[in-house]
Design an enzyme around this catalytic site. Structure first.
Site, PDB file in Angstrom:
ATOM      1  N   SER A 216       0.862  -1.232   0.226  1.00  0.00           N
ATOM      2  CA  SER A 216       0.150  -0.138  -0.082  1.00  0.00           C
ATOM      3  C   SER A 216       1.036   1.260   0.205  1.00  0.00           C
ATOM      4  O   SER A 216       0.555   2.209  -0.560  1.00  0.00           O
ATOM      5  CB  SER A 216      -0.939   0.063   1.392  1.00  0.00           C
ATOM      6  OG  SER A 216      -1.621  -1.023   1.243  1.00  0.00           O
TER       7      SER A 216
ATOM      8  N   HIS B 251      -2.041  -3.135  -6.483  1.00  0.00           N
ATOM      9  CA  HIS B 251      -2.632  -2.822  -5.487  1.00  0.00           C
ATOM     10  C   HIS B 251      -4.109  -3.018  -5.250  1.00  0.00           C
ATOM     11  O   HIS B 251      -4.754  -2.242  -5.895  1.00  0.00           O
ATOM     12  CB  HIS B 251      -2.306  -1.353  -4.975  1.00  0.00           C
ATOM     13  CG  HIS B 251      -2.932  -0.932  -3.539  1.00  0.00           C
ATOM     14  ND1 HIS B 251      -3.622  -0.025  -3.373  1.00  0.00           N
ATOM     15  CD2 HIS B 251      -2.529  -1.206  -2.557  1.00  0.00           C
ATOM     16  CE1 HIS B 251      -3.980   0.098  -2.238  1.00  0.00           C
ATOM     17  NE2 HIS B 251      -3.332  -0.803  -1.504  1.00  0.00           N
TER      18      HIS B 251
ATOM     19  N   GLU C 152      -5.040  -0.851  -8.445  1.00  0.00           N
ATOM     20  CA  GLU C 152      -3.798   0.119  -8.997  1.00  0.00           C
ATOM     21  C   GLU C 152      -2.738  -0.355  -9.215  1.00  0.00           C
ATOM     22  O   GLU C 152      -2.174  -1.128  -8.701  1.00  0.00           O
ATOM     23  CB  GLU C 152      -3.864   1.049  -7.773  1.00  0.00           C
ATOM     24  CG  GLU C 152      -4.902   2.019  -7.364  1.00  0.00           C
ATOM     25  CD  GLU C 152      -4.578   2.941  -6.216  1.00  0.00           C
ATOM     26  OE1 GLU C 152      -4.381   4.117  -6.196  1.00  0.00           O
ATOM     27  OE2 GLU C 152      -4.893   2.083  -4.967  1.00  0.00           O
TER      28      GLU C 152
ATOM     29  N   ASN D  96      -4.892   5.814  -1.631  1.00  0.00           N
ATOM     30  CA  ASN D  96      -4.413   6.005  -0.146  1.00  0.00           C
ATOM     31  C   ASN D  96      -3.854   7.368  -0.161  1.00  0.00           C
ATOM     32  O   ASN D  96      -3.994   8.129   0.950  1.00  0.00           O
ATOM     33  CB  ASN D  96      -3.317   5.163   0.391  1.00  0.00           C
ATOM     34  CG  ASN D  96      -4.067   3.689   0.953  1.00  0.00           C
ATOM     35  OD1 ASN D  96      -5.561   3.865   1.331  1.00  0.00           O
ATOM     36  ND2 ASN D  96      -3.644   2.685   0.621  1.00  0.00           N
TER      37      ASN D  96
HETATM   38  N1  LIG Z   1      -5.307  -4.685   4.739  1.00  0.00           N
HETATM   39  C1  LIG Z   1      -5.706  -3.785   3.978  1.00  0.00           C
HETATM   40  O1  LIG Z   1      -6.459  -3.028   3.756  1.00  0.00           O
HETATM   41  C2  LIG Z   1      -4.580  -3.726   2.543  1.00  0.00           C
HETATM   42  C3  LIG Z   1      -5.155  -3.272   1.476  1.00  0.00           C
HETATM   43  C4  LIG Z   1      -4.402  -3.165   0.423  1.00  0.00           C
HETATM   44  C5  LIG Z   1      -3.122  -3.530   0.313  1.00  0.00           C
HETATM   45  N2  LIG Z   1      -2.517  -4.028   1.510  1.00  0.00           N
HETATM   46  C6  LIG Z   1      -0.993  -4.453   1.594  1.00  0.00           C
HETATM   47  O2  LIG Z   1      -1.171  -5.900   1.416  1.00  0.00           O
HETATM   48  C7  LIG Z   1      -0.156  -6.496   2.409  1.00  0.00           C
HETATM   49  C8  LIG Z   1      -0.487  -7.443   3.534  1.00  0.00           C
HETATM   50  O3  LIG Z   1      -1.293  -6.564   4.444  1.00  0.00           O
HETATM   51  P1  LIG Z   1      -2.273  -7.321   5.316  1.00  0.00           P
HETATM   52  O4  LIG Z   1      -3.200  -6.682   6.056  1.00  0.00           O
HETATM   53  O5  LIG Z   1      -3.073  -8.769   4.776  1.00  0.00           O
HETATM   54  O6  LIG Z   1      -1.388  -8.011   6.344  1.00  0.00           O
HETATM   55  P2  LIG Z   1      -1.566  -9.445   7.364  1.00  0.00           P
HETATM   56  O7  LIG Z   1      -0.421  -9.159   8.422  1.00  0.00           O
HETATM   57  O8  LIG Z   1      -2.853  -9.545   7.934  1.00  0.00           O
HETATM   58  O9  LIG Z   1      -1.099 -10.608   6.467  1.00  0.00           O
HETATM   59  C9  LIG Z   1       0.180 -10.928   6.381  1.00  0.00           C
HETATM   60  C10 LIG Z   1       0.283 -12.579   6.005  1.00  0.00           C
HETATM   61  O10 LIG Z   1       1.650 -12.808   5.411  1.00  0.00           O
HETATM   62  C11 LIG Z   1       2.247 -13.897   6.099  1.00  0.00           C
HETATM   63  N3  LIG Z   1       3.717 -13.644   5.858  1.00  0.00           N
HETATM   64  C12 LIG Z   1       4.386 -12.957   6.593  1.00  0.00           C
HETATM   65  N4  LIG Z   1       5.524 -13.082   6.289  1.00  0.00           N
HETATM   66  C13 LIG Z   1       5.756 -13.996   5.163  1.00  0.00           C
HETATM   67  C14 LIG Z   1       6.626 -14.559   4.321  1.00  0.00           C
HETATM   68  N5  LIG Z   1       7.926 -14.257   4.358  1.00  0.00           N
HETATM   69  N6  LIG Z   1       6.120 -15.363   3.386  1.00  0.00           N
HETATM   70  C15 LIG Z   1       4.984 -15.828   3.288  1.00  0.00           C
HETATM   71  N7  LIG Z   1       4.071 -15.330   4.199  1.00  0.00           N
HETATM   72  C16 LIG Z   1       4.377 -14.356   4.963  1.00  0.00           C
HETATM   73  C17 LIG Z   1       1.590 -13.722   7.566  1.00  0.00           C
HETATM   74  O11 LIG Z   1       1.565 -14.958   8.080  1.00  0.00           O
HETATM   75  C18 LIG Z   1       0.232 -13.222   7.188  1.00  0.00           C
HETATM   76  O12 LIG Z   1      -0.703 -14.390   7.080  1.00  0.00           O
HETATM   77  C19 LIG Z   1       0.840  -5.262   3.000  1.00  0.00           C
HETATM   78  O13 LIG Z   1       1.679  -5.051   1.979  1.00  0.00           O
HETATM   79  C20 LIG Z   1      -0.402  -4.222   2.694  1.00  0.00           C
HETATM   80  O14 LIG Z   1       0.009  -3.071   2.553  1.00  0.00           O
HETATM   81  C21 LIG Z   1      -3.271  -4.117   2.661  1.00  0.00           C
END
Ligand SMILES: NC(=O)c1ccc[n+]([C@@H]2O[C@H](COP(=O)([O-])OP(=O)(O)OC[C@H]3O[C@@H](n4cnc5c(N)ncnc54)[C@H](O)[C@@H]3O)[C@@H](O)[C@H]2O)c1
Lengths: 277, 209
Positions: free
Chosen positions: A106, A127, A139, A177
């Protein structure tokens, strides 16, 4: 977030390897997917046979070597550059040279993540919006070294997923964002300054602009804790004062008023029913 | 008994018809509304609502508590440039305004079919305080090449369910009007997030020729 993206790809007919280092996270992902697809069937959006086929296309694994046959990898792990570099470094060893890598980050620069991937020319930003399985927008941003061929292939893949790609530049927050985080902070500052209550601000923005949700309804879904993380990342990158985290958010986190998930944020919630607005 | 509506000069809130509003009060609308406030306030009705443009209620009734002015509220029906007015009434009161007067004015506007949001007497009230820096950022980032105007609009519409993107909205309702409002707010708030963006400045200069 990764679960939603996996559902999108499987639903579109692609075989998907869902990789997570945590087996508990994989189990949770499987449960959430089954639950979501069950609801899709109940709502008449998906046939039972399509649900079974979609579930069969999702293959979970905690072993990175299982990604060796992937043509496209979309990363959605923690928002941390070192962790992402570490993962892409390993993926570069495991996947064939023609595999395209994408990040769902993000706030981190695509060019910076790509720089640690061993294949900066075959790297793009993708994204998705939360919840990815319901939101069509993606995006897409190229890094400075992304090749035209990779860009075109990633764009076509995004469309093949049934999503709607839009092109943005590789700058903090991309489009959504970049605008949303400061707008939400401005709304919080109006409350801090006693200009109006969250309920009145929500009423005003919906009635004046036709927005489906007021800023505080949306903030309560995002969560005060996530808003702070987003502010800290955006302000750190842009130094723009509207992106700085308002003190009220810090106090709300300390008080446990995180939003809908904790039953109280800017509004009160009882059995997920909304009050206030 | 319907509310007594007096329109003096042109009103941005009520360019055409005024719907009947139930209650015992006076709504003063139009560019010269403020001139007749004190006379209306002495008539001892439940409230007097005076139409505001970009100014504050305090400009008309002062900042100090006053028993006659305690029944005066300000209002503005939100309207973007040349667009039709929205259904929103921003209802403005001072911290010493009679609560019953605010409630009576709110009930009258709601009875007329409007959506009412209450706010303190601050420059820009609610909506302009929030959308003007947002629109400025959109215009600035368009110059920076963040995305095309169409892609920016598409992103915000798909991602947030907006009925129209900000670029199309500003083009439709007038960039010069955005300049006019933001310039007033920049002066009142001393905050450069309200400085009219380059595109709005050009539109304003061309419109003023
Ligand atoms: N949550 C949102 O609203 C949102 C929206 C758009 C983009 N994003 C982006 O998506 C990404 C994830 O966000 P999230 O909120 O889902 O995070 P989260 O912490 O809920 O989930 C991350 C997952 O990744 C796993 N993980 C961690 N390290 C790992 C590795 N080395 N290999 C494989 N798996 C691994 C964890 O076990 C976990 O299940 C971020 O980059 C965030 O910026 C999030």
């Amino acid at each position: 977030m990764g679960v939603g993206i996996a559902i999108v790809a499987a639903r579109a007919g692609f075989t998907v390897r869902v990789f997570d280092t945590s087996s508990e996270a994989l189990d949770r992902a499987h449960e959430q997917t089954a639950d979501f697809l069950k609801k899709s069937v109940a709502r008449g959006k998906l046939s039972p046979s399509d649900r079974d086929a979609t579930l069969a296309r999702l293959i979970g694994s905690t072993r990175i070597a299982d990604l060796a046959d992937c043509e496209f990898v979309i990363e959605a792990i923690y928002e941390n550059l070192t962790a992402k570099h570490d993962l892409f470094g390993q993926l570069d060893q495991v996947c064939p040279p023609e595999t395209i890598f994408a990040s769902n980050t993000s706030t981190i620069s695509i060019t910076e993540i790509a720089a640690g991937s061993g294949r900066a020319d075959r790297f793009v930003g993708m994204h998705f919006c939360l919840p990815a399985q319901l939101m069509r927008l993606v995006e897409m941003s190229p890094g400075l070294n992304t090749s035209d061929e990779t860009w075109r292939a990633a764009w076509a893949f995004c469309e093949a997923l049934g999503q709607k790609p839009v092109a943005t530049s590789d700058t903090p927050g991309f489009v959504l964002n970049y605008f949303l985080i400061p707008y939400h902070n401005d709304a919080i500052r109006l409350v801090e300054q006693g200009v109006a209550s969250p309920a009145d601000i929500d009423i005003a923005m919906k009635a004046a602009m036709g927005y489906p949700m007021g800023p505080f309804e949306l903030l309560d879904l995002v969560g005060a804790d996530t808003q702070k993380l987003l502010c800290d990342a955006m302000f750190g990158l842009t130094n723009e004062k509207r992106a700085a985290c308002p003190p009220l958010i810090r106090r709300m986190i300390a008080a446990g008023h995180l939003g809908k998930k904790s039953g109280r944020g800017f509004h009160h919630y009882d059995d997920s029913k909304m009050f206030g607005a | 008994m319907p509310v007594n509506v007096i329109i003096t000069g042109r009103s941005r809130s009520f360019p055409k018809d005024v719907p009947p509003m139930p209650g015992s009060g006076t709504v003063l609308a139009g560019t010269a509304a403020a001139d007749v406030i004190s006379g209306a306030a002495k008539a001892c009705l439940d409230f007097v609502a005076v139409e505001l443009n970009n100014e504050c209620l305090g400009d008309h009734i002062g900042l100090d508590a006053d028993p006659i002015a305690a029944r005066i509220v300000g209002f503005a029906r939100f309207r973007l440039g040349t667009a039709d007015p929205s259904n929103l009434i921003e209802l403005v009161s001072m911290d010493w305004t009679d609560e019953d007067a605010v409630a009576a004015a709110k009930a009258a506007f709601e009875g007329g079919g409007f959506v009412v949001a209450c706010c303190a007497d601050r420059p820009g009230r609610i909506v302009n305080r929030l959308i003007r820096p947002y629109f400025n950022a959109v215009l600035r980032r368009l110059d920076d090449g963040l995305a095309s105007a169409a892609d920016m609009d598409k992103t915000l519409m798909l991602g947030l369910g907006y009925p129209e993107g900000p670029n199309a909205l500003l083009a439709r309702t007038g960039l010069a009007d955005h300049h006019e409002v933001t310039a007033v707010l920049e002066g009142a708030l001393g905050d450069n997030d309200f400085t009219p963006a380059r595109r709005a400045q050009i539109a304003w200069q061309r419109a003023s020729k």
